[in-house]
Design a protein around this motif. Structure first.
Motif, short mmCIF file in Angstrom:
data_model
loop_
_atom_site.label_atom_id
_atom_site.label_comp_id
_atom_site.label_asym_id
_atom_site.label_seq_id
_atom_site.Cartn_x
_atom_site.Cartn_y
_atom_site.Cartn_z
N VAL A 179 -5.68 5.67 -0.36
CA VAL A 179 -6.62 4.77 0.33
C VAL A 179 -7.64 5.59 1.12
CG1 VAL A 179 -6.83 2.90 2.01
CG2 VAL A 179 -4.76 3.06 0.59
N LEU B 157 -1.52 1.64 7.73
CA LEU B 157 -1.31 2.10 6.35
C LEU B 157 -0.42 3.34 6.33
CD1 LEU B 157 -4.89 1.47 4.96
CD2 LEU B 157 -2.78 0.45 4.09
N PHE C 259 0.81 -1.23 0.00
CA PHE C 259 0.00 0.00 0.00
C PHE C 259 0.84 1.29 0.00
CE2 PHE C 259 -3.15 -3.09 1.53
CZ PHE C 259 -4.20 -2.78 0.68
N ALA D 64 1.14 4.94 2.91
CA ALA D 64 -0.06 5.16 2.09
C ALA D 64 -0.49 6.62 2.18
CB ALA D 64 -1.18 4.24 2.57
N ARG E 113 -0.01 4.35 -2.22
CA ARG E 113 -1.34 4.18 -2.81
C ARG E 113 -2.33 5.07 -2.06
NH1 ARG E 113 -1.09 -0.49 -6.43
NH2 ARG E 113 0.82 -1.55 -5.84
#
Ligand SMILES: NC(=O)c1ccc[n+]([C@@H]2O[C@H](COP(=O)([O-])OP(=O)(O)OC[C@H]3O[C@@H](n4cnc5c(N)ncnc54)[C@H](O)[C@@H]3O)[C@@H](O)[C@H]2O)c1
Length: 270
Positions: free
Chosen positions: A9, A26, A4, A31, A7
Motif C-alpha cells: 500500500v 494498516l 490489507f 500491510a 498487501r
C-alpha cells in the motif's frame, strides 16, 4: 481492515493527520507500506511508529506536485515489493480566502497539490495496480468536494475536480475488467493540522481560522476517519463519507436542490 494484511500500500501525505493514521492502522494489520510526504522528518516519524506495530515501511520525501519524482517513487515501490495493490492519494493543503482577495498563485498551488497531486499519483501507480490480481485507488476529496462554501474557492475547485476525476477513473477501470476498485473519500471536519498549515488571503487572521476549525468544525478524530476510510476502501465502495457532517452535506446537496445552500447555512449556523 485485515483485508490489507500483506498487501502493498502506498500513501502520500503520510506525515500527519489522516495519512499518518491510515499508515498506523494498516501497519497494525500487517500491510507492507510505502509512505511518502513532502516533509522528510514527518514521514520518518510515521515510519518509526509504524515499525513499532508492524512491518518496517519504506519512507520517502516526496512532493506530489513533482511529477518526475512521483513516477520514480511508483517505479521504486513496485521494484522494492514486486507489486503494488493500493494507493491512497491523501496529500492535501487548504487555502482560505475569497475569490476577490486570493491571488492566482494560491489557486494554482492548491490545484497543483490537491488535484494534480492526485492525477500524478494515479497515473504513476496505475500500470502496477493494473498488474495486480485486485487493487485499489483511494482519492481524498472532501465534503467541500460536494458543496461550494464561501472563502474556499481554490479548495472547492480542487476537491470537486478530484471527485470528477475519481468517478471517471472508476468507470475506466470497470471497462478495463474491474480489477482496480476506485474509492472517492469525502470527509467532513477532521481534527488534523490542515487548518494550521493553511494559507490565507491578505486580511484573514490565520490563527483565528485554525482556532475556529479546531473548536467548531473538526468533529471527527483522524483515527476514526482512517477506520471509516479503510472499511470503505476494503469493500471497494465508490463513495466514502466520513463524519455525520459529511453525511448531512451529502443528503442536503442531493435532495434540497437549489435550496441546499440555504438549508446548510441554517444547519451549520445553529
Ligand atoms: N482535516 C479535514 O477536516 C479534512 C476534510 C476533508 C478532506 N481532507 C483531506 O484529507 C487529506 C489529508 O489531510 P489532513 O487533514 O490529514 O491534513 P494534514 O495537514 O494533517 O496532513 C497533510 C499532509 O500532506 C502533506 N503535504 C502537503 N503538501 C504536500 C505535497 N505537495 N506533497 C506531499 N505531501 C504534502 C503535509 O506535509 C502533511 O503531512 C487532504 O487531502 C485533505 O484535503 C481533510
Amino acid at each position: 481492515m485485515a483485508y490489507f494484511a500483506n498487501r502493498v500500500v502506498a500513501i502520500t501525505g503520510a506525515g500527519s493527520g489522516i495519512g499518518r493514521e491510515l499508515a498506523l492502522a494498516l501497519a497494525a494489520v500487517g500491510a507492507l507500506l510505502a509512505l511518502s510526504d513532502k516533509s522528510a522528518d514527518a514521514v520518518a516519524e510515521t515510519g518509526t511508529r509504524c515499525a513499532e506495530v508492524g512491518h518496517e515501511p519504506t519512507v520517502s520525501a516526496l512532493d506530489v506536485t513533482d511529477r518526475a519524482a512521483v513516477l520514480d517513487h511508483a517505479a521504486a515501490t513496485a521494484a522494492r515489493y514486486g507489486r503494488v495493490e493500493a494507493l491512497f492519494n491523501n496529500a492535501g493543503i487548504l487555502h482560505v480566502g475569497s475569490v476577490a482577495d486570493s491571488p492566482f498563485s494560491d489557486f494554482e498551488h492548491v490545484m497543483d497539490v490537491d488535484f494534480w497531486g492526485v492525477v500524478n499519483g494515479t497515473k504513476a501507480f496505475l500500470p502496477y495496480l493494473l498488474d495486480a490480481e485486485r487493487a485499489h485507488v483511494v482519492n481524498m476529496s472532501s465534503a467541500f468536494g460536494l458543496v461550494g462554501v464561501a472563502q474556499h474557492a481554490p479548495y472547492n475547485a480542487a476537491k470537486f475536480a478530484v471527485r470528477g476525476f475519481t468517478d471517471s477513473l472508476r468507470q475506466d477501470m470497470r471497462a478495463a475488467g474491474g480489477k482496480v476498485r476506485v474509492t472517492g473519500v469525502y470527509p467532513g471536519g477532521v481534527l488534523t493540522s490542515i487548518a494550521r498549515s493553511a494559507s490565507v488571503a491578505p486580511g484573514i487572521d490565520a490563527a483565528a481560522v485554525a482556532r475556529r476549525f479546531e473548536a467548531h468544525v473538526a468533529r471527527t478524530s483522524p483515527a476514526a476517519a482512517a477506520r471509516t476510510i479503510l472499511r470503505g476502501a476494503a469493500r471497494g465502495e465508490a463513495k466514502v463519507l466520513v463524519g455525520l457532517d459529511a453525511l448531512l452535506v451529502d443528503l442536503v446537496t442531493r435532495f434540497a436542490g437549489s435550496y441546499h445552500e440555504r438549508v446548510l447555512d441554517m444547519v451549520f449556523r445553529s
